[in-house]
Design a protein around this motif. Structure first.
Motif, PDB file in Angstrom:
ATOM      1  N   ILE A  79      68.251  44.288  44.457  1.00 30.25           N
ATOM      2  CA  ILE A  79      67.905  43.010  43.839  1.00 30.25           C
ATOM      3  C   ILE A  79      69.172  42.241  43.472  1.00 30.25           C
ATOM      4  O   ILE A  79      69.234  41.016  43.577  1.00 30.25           O
ATOM      5  CB  ILE A  79      67.012  43.238  42.615  1.00 30.25           C
ATOM      6  N   GLU A  80      70.226  42.952  43.059  1.00 27.09           N
ATOM      7  CA  GLU A  80      71.501  42.301  42.757  1.00 27.09           C
ATOM      8  C   GLU A  80      72.084  41.638  43.998  1.00 27.09           C
ATOM      9  O   GLU A  80      72.611  40.517  43.933  1.00 27.09           O
ATOM     10  CB  GLU A  80      72.485  43.338  42.197  1.00 27.09           C
ATOM     11  N   VAL A  81      71.977  42.314  45.137  1.00 22.83           N
ATOM     12  CA  VAL A  81      72.460  41.739  46.396  1.00 22.83           C
ATOM     13  C   VAL A  81      71.701  40.462  46.724  1.00 22.83           C
ATOM     14  O   VAL A  81      72.290  39.449  47.139  1.00 22.83           O
ATOM     15  CB  VAL A  81      72.325  42.762  47.543  1.00 22.83           C
ATOM     16  N   ALA A  82      70.379  40.506  46.535  1.00 21.52           N
ATOM     17  CA  ALA A  82      69.576  39.304  46.789  1.00 21.52           C
ATOM     18  C   ALA A  82      70.020  38.156  45.890  1.00 21.52           C
ATOM     19  O   ALA A  82      70.087  36.991  46.321  1.00 21.52           O
ATOM     20  CB  ALA A  82      68.096  39.610  46.562  1.00 21.52           C
ATOM     21  N   LEU A  83      70.360  38.463  44.626  1.00 21.55           N
ATOM     22  CA  LEU A  83      70.839  37.438  43.702  1.00 21.55           C
ATOM     23  C   LEU A  83      72.162  36.849  44.180  1.00 21.55           C
ATOM     24  O   LEU A  83      72.359  35.626  44.156  1.00 21.55           O
ATOM     25  CB  LEU A  83      70.995  38.039  42.306  1.00 21.55           C
ATOM     26  N   ILE A  84      73.082  37.699  44.612  1.00 17.74           N
ATOM     27  CA  ILE A  84      74.384  37.218  45.079  1.00 17.74           C
ATOM     28  C   ILE A  84      74.227  36.292  46.278  1.00 17.74           C
ATOM     29  O   ILE A  84      74.819  35.208  46.342  1.00 17.74           O
ATOM     30  CB  ILE A  84      75.298  38.413  45.442  1.00 17.74           C
ATOM     31  N   VAL A  85      73.418  36.724  47.248  1.00 23.11           N
ATOM     32  CA  VAL A  85      73.219  35.908  48.447  1.00 23.11           C
ATOM     33  C   VAL A  85      72.570  34.576  48.083  1.00 23.11           C
ATOM     34  O   VAL A  85      72.961  33.512  48.599  1.00 23.11           O
ATOM     35  CB  VAL A  85      72.360  36.668  49.479  1.00 23.11           C
ATOM     36  N   SER A 225      54.499  53.168  37.595  1.00 21.08           N
ATOM     37  CA  SER A 225      55.812  52.945  36.996  1.00 21.08           C
ATOM     38  C   SER A 225      56.823  52.469  38.038  1.00 21.08           C
ATOM     39  O   SER A 225      57.689  51.642  37.732  1.00 21.08           O
ATOM     40  CB  SER A 225      56.318  54.231  36.329  1.00 21.08           C
ATOM     41  N   LEU A 226      56.722  52.982  39.269  1.00 17.78           N
ATOM     42  CA  LEU A 226      57.622  52.529  40.325  1.00 17.78           C
ATOM     43  C   LEU A 226      57.422  51.044  40.607  1.00 17.78           C
ATOM     44  O   LEU A 226      58.394  50.274  40.741  1.00 17.78           O
ATOM     45  CB  LEU A 226      57.401  53.356  41.592  1.00 17.78           C
ATOM     46  N   VAL A 227      56.156  50.634  40.696  1.00 15.04           N
ATOM     47  CA  VAL A 227      55.858  49.210  40.941  1.00 15.04           C
ATOM     48  C   VAL A 227      56.357  48.362  39.781  1.00 15.04           C
ATOM     49  O   VAL A 227      57.006  47.319  39.980  1.00 15.04           O
ATOM     50  CB  VAL A 227      54.344  49.014  41.149  1.00 15.04           C
ATOM     51  N   LEU A 228      56.093  48.809  38.567  1.00 13.35           N
ATOM     52  CA  LEU A 228      56.522  48.041  37.390  1.00 13.35           C
ATOM     53  C   LEU A 228      58.038  48.056  37.234  1.00 13.35           C
ATOM     54  O   LEU A 228      58.617  47.097  36.704  1.00 13.35           O
ATOM     55  CB  LEU A 228      55.852  48.595  36.133  1.00 13.35           C
ATOM     56  N   LEU A 229      58.685  49.131  37.694  1.00  9.77           N
ATOM     57  CA  LEU A 229      60.146  49.163  37.683  1.00  9.77           C
ATOM     58  C   LEU A 229      60.719  48.055  38.567  1.00  9.77           C
ATOM     59  O   LEU A 229      61.630  47.319  38.165  1.00  9.77           O
ATOM     60  CB  LEU A 229      60.653  50.527  38.162  1.00  9.77           C
ATOM     61  N   VAL A 230      60.172  47.931  39.766  1.00  7.08           N
ATOM     62  CA  VAL A 230      60.628  46.874  40.676  1.00  7.08           C
ATOM     63  C   VAL A 230      60.358  45.492  40.076  1.00  7.08           C
ATOM     64  O   VAL A 230      61.212  44.594  40.119  1.00  7.08           O
ATOM     65  CB  VAL A 230      59.950  47.018  42.055  1.00  7.08           C
ATOM     66  N   VAL A 231      59.158  45.330  39.491  1.00  9.58           N
ATOM     67  CA  VAL A 231      58.820  44.045  38.859  1.00  9.58           C
ATOM     68  C   VAL A 231      59.792  43.735  37.730  1.00  9.58           C
ATOM     69  O   VAL A 231      60.300  42.611  37.607  1.00  9.58           O
ATOM     70  CB  VAL A 231      57.370  44.075  38.333  1.00  9.58           C
ATOM     71  N   ALA A 232      60.077  44.739  36.893  1.00 14.48           N
ATOM     72  CA  ALA A 232      60.985  44.528  35.765  1.00 14.48           C
ATOM     73  C   ALA A 232      62.394  44.178  36.237  1.00 14.48           C
ATOM     74  O   ALA A 232      63.052  43.299  35.669  1.00 14.48           O
ATOM     75  CB  ALA A 232      61.017  45.782  34.884  1.00 14.48           C
ATOM     76  N   LEU A 233      62.859  44.850  37.295  1.00 14.14           N
ATOM     77  CA  LEU A 233      64.207  44.580  37.786  1.00 14.14           C
ATOM     78  C   LEU A 233      64.297  43.196  38.431  1.00 14.14           C
ATOM     79  O   LEU A 233      65.312  42.498  38.289  1.00 14.14           O
ATOM     80  CB  LEU A 233      64.639  45.666  38.775  1.00 14.14           C
ATOM     81  N   ALA A 266      76.797  40.429  35.615  1.00 12.72           N
ATOM     82  CA  ALA A 266      76.839  41.848  35.974  1.00 12.72           C
ATOM     83  C   ALA A 266      76.488  42.723  34.783  1.00 12.72           C
ATOM     84  O   ALA A 266      75.774  43.722  34.916  1.00 12.72           O
ATOM     85  CB  ALA A 266      78.226  42.213  36.511  1.00 12.72           C
ATOM     86  N   LEU A 267      76.970  42.341  33.594  1.00 12.05           N
ATOM     87  CA  LEU A 267      76.630  43.100  32.386  1.00 12.05           C
ATOM     88  C   LEU A 267      75.130  43.082  32.128  1.00 12.05           C
ATOM     89  O   LEU A 267      74.528  44.106  31.780  1.00 12.05           O
ATOM     90  CB  LEU A 267      77.380  42.524  31.185  1.00 12.05           C
ATOM     91  N   LEU A 268      74.514  41.922  32.318  1.00 11.49           N
ATOM     92  CA  LEU A 268      73.075  41.801  32.111  1.00 11.49           C
ATOM     93  C   LEU A 268      72.296  42.631  33.126  1.00 11.49           C
ATOM     94  O   LEU A 268      71.356  43.359  32.779  1.00 11.49           O
ATOM     95  CB  LEU A 268      72.642  40.338  32.186  1.00 11.49           C
ATOM     96  N   VAL A 269      72.700  42.530  34.388  1.00  8.40           N
ATOM     97  CA  VAL A 269      71.972  43.220  35.450  1.00  8.40           C
ATOM     98  C   VAL A 269      72.081  44.738  35.311  1.00  8.40           C
ATOM     99  O   VAL A 269      71.138  45.477  35.615  1.00  8.40           O
ATOM    100  CB  VAL A 269      72.490  42.750  36.823  1.00  8.40           C
ATOM    101  N   LEU A 270      73.225  45.220  34.813  1.00 10.98           N
ATOM    102  CA  LEU A 270      73.451  46.664  34.710  1.00 10.98           C
ATOM    103  C   LEU A 270      72.969  47.255  33.386  1.00 10.98           C
ATOM    104  O   LEU A 270      73.137  48.453  33.153  1.00 10.98           O
ATOM    105  CB  LEU A 270      74.945  46.980  34.896  1.00 10.98           C
ATOM    106  N   LEU A 271      72.372  46.438  32.540  1.00 10.08           N
ATOM    107  CA  LEU A 271      71.869  46.954  31.264  1.00 10.08           C
ATOM    108  C   LEU A 271      70.851  48.091  31.427  1.00 10.08           C
ATOM    109  O   LEU A 271      70.913  49.089  30.695  1.00 10.08           O
ATOM    110  CB  LEU A 271      71.256  45.819  30.446  1.00 10.08           C
TER     111      LEU A 271
END
Length: 369
Positions: A79-85, A225-233, A266-271
Motif C-alpha cells: 500500500i505504501e508503494v501505491a501511495l508513492i506512485v 481480520s485479514l480483510v479488515l487489516l487490509v482495509v485498515a492499512l 513514513a512515520l505515520l505509515v509505519l505506526l
C-alpha cells in the motif's frame, strides 16, 4: 436469551473503526480540507493504526511466525508503494526524489526506530533481549545489500548526470531487488524458517512452538481480520495522503526542507508495525519484533524499486535515487551498529539506546540539514 445478548462482531471497535476510516478516506480524497476535517481524518488515521495492529496480531496468531510478521510487512509496503506512485504521478517534477526519501526514511525508522524500541522494551523486561542471530543477521545483510544497490550506487554511476540510474541500470536494480526479496521470503518461510522463530528464554521457558496466549482464532475470524487489516492499512495510507497537503503547508511555513514531508508520512505509515513490534517485545518475542523491522525494510526497498522502475515508463521528470553524503554516513553507521547488535544474539538497553540515537540524529538532520 444468550442468543439475543450475543454481541455482533460488527459492533466491535476493531471492525467499525477501519470502516469509518475508509469512509473518511473516500470523503476526503482529492479535496482541500478545512481545519476541522483534517482533525477528523487524523483521528480516523490514529484509530485505523490501532485497529491494524489488532488485526495483524490475530492473523499472526493464526498463521504463526514468521508468516504473521511477513503478512503485516508486505501489506503495509504494497500500500505504501501505491501511495508513492500516486503522489509521484500527481506531483510532477517536485516529487522526483519522493521514492528515495520515503524508502530511506522507512529504512532508518525500521532498522533504528523499531529495532531500538524493541530491544529497549525487551531488555527492560528481562535485562537481556534474546533473539536469533542467524535470522536477524541474514535480514540485516539483505537490507544492507538492497540499500547499497538501490540508494547508494546511483550517486556514483556516470551514465547519467546527477544521482540517477540510466534505464538499463534501473532495470538491473529492479530485477536484483525483486530477486533478493523473493529469495529472502523463501529462506524466511520455508528453507530456514527456524532462524526466524522466537527463541527460548530463561525467564519464561517459552519455545518457538509454545504459544502462551489464547488458542488460535478460528479460520473465519482470521480471514475477517485479514480483510479488515487490509482495509485498515488502506485507510492509514489514504488518510495520511489526505492530511499530507496540511503537513506540506505546515512544513513550508516553518521553513523546513521538503524531505521532512516524506519523513512524517513514513512515520505515520509505519505506526502499525511499530506498535505491533513493541507489543511483541513486551511478550518476550523480540525475534518477532526484528522480523517486522528488517522484513519491512527489505519489503520497502525490494518492492518499491521495481514498482518505481515500472512506473517510470509513463512518469515524467527525473527519478532521483542516490543518497547524499550525510545520509550515506547514517546508512553506513546503521549497518555497522546493526551488525554488532545482532551477531551476539543478545542485546542490552545500551544497544537499543544506540539505535534510537541514530534515528534521532537522522530526524534532526532532516529538519536541520
Amino acid at each position: 436469551m444468550s442468543t439475543a445478548n450475543k454481541r455482533s462482531p460488527f459492533t466491535d471497535w476493531t471492525v467499525v473503526v477501519p470502516l469509518v476510516a475508509l469512509v473518511a478516506l473516500v470523503a476526503s480524497w482529492g479535496r482541500d480540507l478545512p481545519g476541522y476535517a483534517v482533525v477528523l481524518v487524523a483521528l480516523c488515521l490514529a484509530g485505523a493504526v490501532l485497529a491494524a495492529v489488532h488485526h495483524a496480531e490475530v492473523v499472526a496468531h493464526r498463521v504463526g511466525e514468521p508468516f504473521g510478521s511477513l503478512v503485516l510487512a508486505v501489506a503495509v509496503t504494497v500500500i505504501e508503494v501505491a501511495l508513492i506512485v500516486t503522489l509521484m504521478a500527481d506531483g510532477g517534477p517536485k516529487t522526483s526524489s519522493l521514492a528515495r526519501d520515503t524508502v530511506f526514511a522507512a529504512v532508518m525508522i525500521t532498522c533504528n526506530g523499531i529495532v531500538g524500541l524493541s530491544l529497549l522494551v525487551g531488555a527492560l523486561r528481562n535485562r537481556i533481549a534474546v533473539f536469533n542471530a542467524e535470522g536477524s543477521g541474514t535480514a540485516l545483510a539483505t537490507v544492507a545489500t538492497l540499500a547499497t544497490l538501490s540508494l547508494v550506487l546511483p550517486t556514483f554511476t556516470t551514465s547519467k548526470p546527477g544521482p540517477e540510474f540510466s534505464t538499463p541500470q534501473l532495470a538491473f536494480a529492479a530485477v536484483a531487488s525483486l530477486a533478493l526479496y523473493g529469495l529472502f521470503v523463501a529462506v524466511q518461510t520455508v528453507r530456514h524458517r527456524d532462524y526466524f522463530l522466537p527463541v527460548e528464554t530463561e525467564d519464561t521457558g517459552s519455545t518457538p512452538s509454545d504459544d502462551r496466549h489464547a488458542a488460535p482464532p478460528a479460520a473465519g475470524a482470521a480471514l475477517l481480520s485479514l480483510v479488515l487489516l487490509v482495509v485498515a492499512l488502506i485507510a492509514v495510507v489514504g488518510d495520511a495522503k489526505a492530511v499530507s497537503p496540511t503537513i506540506e503547508s505546515v512544513v513550508a511555513d516553518a521553513g523546513l526542507p521538503h524531505a521532512v514531508v516524506g519523513v512524517i508520512i513514513a512515520l505515520l505509515v509505519l505506526l502499525p508495525e511499530t506498535l505491533a513490534a513493541v507489543r511483541a517485545a513486551r511478550r518476550d518475542r523480540v525475534q518477532t519484533s526484528l522480523n517486522l523491522a528488517y522484513g519491512s525494510a527489505i519489503a520497502s526497498i525490494g518492492l518499491t524499486i521495481p514498482a518505481i522502475a515500472l512506473a517510470s515508463i509513463w512518469l515524467s521528470g527525473p527519478l532521483l535515487l542516490g543518497l547524499g553524503p550525510t545520509h550515506m554516513v547514517l546508512l553506513a553507521l546503521t549497518v555497522v551498529v546493526g551488525a554488532l547488535t545482532v551477531v551476539p544474539g543478545r542485546a542490552t538497553l545500551l544497544q537499543g539506546g544506540v539505535h534510537l540515537v541514530i534515528l534521532a540524529a537522522y530526524l534532526f538532520l532532516a529538519i536541520s540539514p
